[in-house]
Design a protein around this motif. Sequence first.
Motif, PDB file in Angstrom:
ATOM      1  N   LEU A  20       0.825  -1.203   0.000  1.00 32.67           N
ATOM      2  CA  LEU A  20       0.000   0.000   0.000  1.00 32.67           C
ATOM      3  C   LEU A  20       0.863   1.259   0.000  1.00 32.67           C
ATOM      4  O   LEU A  20       0.488   2.268  -0.607  1.00 32.67           O
ATOM      5  N   GLU A  21       2.011   1.200   0.674  1.00 27.21           N
ATOM      6  CA  GLU A  21       2.923   2.339   0.630  1.00 27.21           C
ATOM      7  C   GLU A  21       3.438   2.561  -0.788  1.00 27.21           C
ATOM      8  O   GLU A  21       3.585   3.700  -1.233  1.00 27.21           O
ATOM      9  N   GLN A  22       3.714   1.468  -1.500  1.00 31.00           N
ATOM     10  CA  GLN A  22       4.149   1.606  -2.883  1.00 31.00           C
ATOM     11  C   GLN A  22       3.039   2.217  -3.747  1.00 31.00           C
ATOM     12  O   GLN A  22       3.314   2.954  -4.699  1.00 31.00           O
ATOM     13  N   PRO A  28       0.461  -9.696 -16.085  1.00 25.79           N
ATOM     14  CA  PRO A  28       1.470  -8.616 -16.067  1.00 25.79           C
ATOM     15  C   PRO A  28       0.878  -7.299 -15.588  1.00 25.79           C
ATOM     16  O   PRO A  28      -0.264  -6.953 -15.890  1.00 25.79           O
ATOM     17  N   VAL A  29       1.679  -6.582 -14.833  1.00 24.10           N
ATOM     18  CA  VAL A  29       1.212  -5.349 -14.214  1.00 24.10           C
ATOM     19  C   VAL A  29       0.852  -4.311 -15.272  1.00 24.10           C
ATOM     20  O   VAL A  29      -0.152  -3.592 -15.147  1.00 24.10           O
ATOM     21  N   THR A  30       1.645  -4.226 -16.320  1.00 20.78           N
ATOM     22  CA  THR A  30       1.370  -3.218 -17.359  1.00 20.78           C
ATOM     23  C   THR A  30       0.034  -3.467 -18.044  1.00 20.78           C
ATOM     24  O   THR A  30      -0.685  -2.515 -18.378  1.00 20.78           O
ATOM     25  N   LYS A  32      -3.048   3.136 -12.442  1.00 19.83           N
ATOM     26  CA  LYS A  32      -1.705   3.670 -12.622  1.00 19.83           C
ATOM     27  C   LYS A  32      -0.697   2.642 -12.113  1.00 19.83           C
ATOM     28  O   LYS A  32      -1.047   1.677 -11.427  1.00 19.83           O
ATOM     29  N   LEU A  33       0.578   2.871 -12.463  1.00 20.42           N
ATOM     30  CA  LEU A  33       1.690   2.104 -11.927  1.00 20.42           C
ATOM     31  C   LEU A  33       2.235   2.818 -10.691  1.00 20.42           C
ATOM     32  O   LEU A  33       2.271   4.057 -10.633  1.00 20.42           O
ATOM     33  N   SER A  34       2.658   2.037  -9.723  1.00 22.76           N
ATOM     34  CA  SER A  34       3.205   2.660  -8.518  1.00 22.76           C
ATOM     35  C   SER A  34       4.508   3.389  -8.799  1.00 22.76           C
ATOM     36  O   SER A  34       4.828   4.370  -8.127  1.00 22.76           O
ATOM     37  N   SER A  35       5.269   2.947  -9.823  1.00 21.29           N
ATOM     38  CA  SER A  35       6.516   3.604 -10.185  1.00 21.29           C
ATOM     39  C   SER A  35       6.753   3.405 -11.671  1.00 21.29           C
ATOM     40  O   SER A  35       6.780   2.267 -12.153  1.00 21.29           O
ATOM     41  N   HIS A  94       9.372  -3.766 -10.951  1.00 15.15           N
ATOM     42  CA  HIS A  94       9.091  -4.036  -9.535  1.00 15.15           C
ATOM     43  C   HIS A  94       7.870  -3.251  -9.048  1.00 15.15           C
ATOM     44  O   HIS A  94       7.648  -3.179  -7.833  1.00 15.15           O
ATOM     45  N   ALA A  95       7.136  -2.656  -9.957  1.00 15.45           N
ATOM     46  CA  ALA A  95       5.982  -1.834  -9.561  1.00 15.45           C
ATOM     47  C   ALA A  95       4.751  -2.704  -9.359  1.00 15.45           C
ATOM     48  O   ALA A  95       4.713  -3.887  -9.722  1.00 15.45           O
TER      49      ALA A  95
END
Length: 519
Positions: A125-127, A333-335, A413-416, A422-423
């Motif tokens: 959650l912080e990410q 996949p995150v993307t 959105k992506l976290s980073s 690693h997002a």
Amino acid sequence: MDASNETQDRRQQRMQSAASFKAFLLKNSTESNLNLYDHLTQLLMKVMTEHPHNAVDVIEDMSRDVKRGLFHDMQSTLRDLPQTTAAELLAEQQCSLFSRPEDAAQEEELVETPLPNVSEIGFNLEQAGVSLGREEMQRIFLALKQLVESQALPRCRLWGKILGTQSNYIVAEAECREGEEDEEQSADEAPEDEDREAETQESEMDPLPESTYKPPPVVPKEIIGTGVNKFVYYVCNEPGLPWVKLPSVSPAQIVVARQIRKFFTGRLDTPIVSYPPFPGNEANYLRAQIARISAGTQVSPQGFYQAGEEEGDEEDETPRDSYEVNPDFEGIPVTEMVESLSFWVHHVQHILQQGRCTWVNLTVKPGEESYEEGESDEKEEEPDEPEPEVGPPLLTPLSQDAEMFNSPPWSSKLSSALTSQHAVAVLRSNLWPGAYAYATGKKFENIYIGWGVKYAGEGYIPSVPPLPQKEYPSGADITETLDPTLEEEQMLQEALEEQQAAQEEMEEEEEEEEEEDDD
């Protein structure tokens, strides 16, 4: 002569200024009732008596000692105990979270725990940019552990945190225990039996006139473990304080909760003053809002859950309300999850306009089903039979969610963007501000941190009270007649006198005829 007069004038001016300055020094303070003249006198006497080394450096301390000596006799030897602050009381109550029972085994067995890894959830959650802080998350984890041990819950998770005007609510979601359904039903049936007894006693004592008004049928509540009451919720204001179990929610409470907007105070017994009137207090309103938020924002990656197989329900048209974890899920996949909402699905049932997850026909009473089946040939279906309301099925993709107020219901959105490998994929609800979800690999989690109020567009317009009903239909039989004039009264009186005289003559003639017949 002029020079001597000037010197005398200067001396007099100096004496007057000295006298005025001395009067200023003798002026007592309004706070301590002391004057500067006496204080300087005692201070100089103390310097002359003690002859301190480097007197100019310790003159402030000596002045303080002189003042302290004046108040020493007035000060009591008994001192008041310092008042315990709210933070200290909370810290004392939270000490039990960090204590371990003495009889606990040194080595715990590696068994499946009913609690998730709150530390890992807090890190993710912080990410995602959503967090309560590591210290508070650790305390919440210990409080959840204490709740599971005290209530013997099969599974429990942190649902979120609802903010209030006076204090906040930490909400825990737990699965129902075996036998909890029977306790709820027995508690609901008890007041009904008491009301029936009271009605029978009143009818025996003094029968009252019965009203012809028939209230609309009450939508029955969904049983514990199904629909909006599938889970049980516990709340507390701070980690370490006692957990309070929220009551089950009824369809009437959900229907009214959709029509009002209220901020929470943080006290469960606060009455809800609104229009339309809400049937319950803040505890019931909190439970209704939790059900609405869960139905609209609890999401998961597509393929993580699969529809549960239920025996004998293959031909049933009712929507499924059960699901199970898919063991073959390999992750998305995150993307791809950020680019398309089709990879996210709802895993909580939609709440219908009736206030339930499954539609119920209110025109058919429970006791009439067998009667209608036996006489199906004689009675045909009524033309006013309501159409069943069906919501979207379980595990529906988020891409099918409708837009409201010209804004998309979700934002991803992506976290980073710098370290996308690693997002984590972050999903934010625009209809319920404060609802977030993240997914990374085979893990995901939902959390809500907000005020418990839905987005209402540009502005909120409360419901308008209905128009007052008419007392009676106006007509010729009910309309009041006008008062007669004096001439009309005289004419009516003369007509009545003539009618009475004619009637007397007829009676006399009848009496004479009877006498002649007797002769």
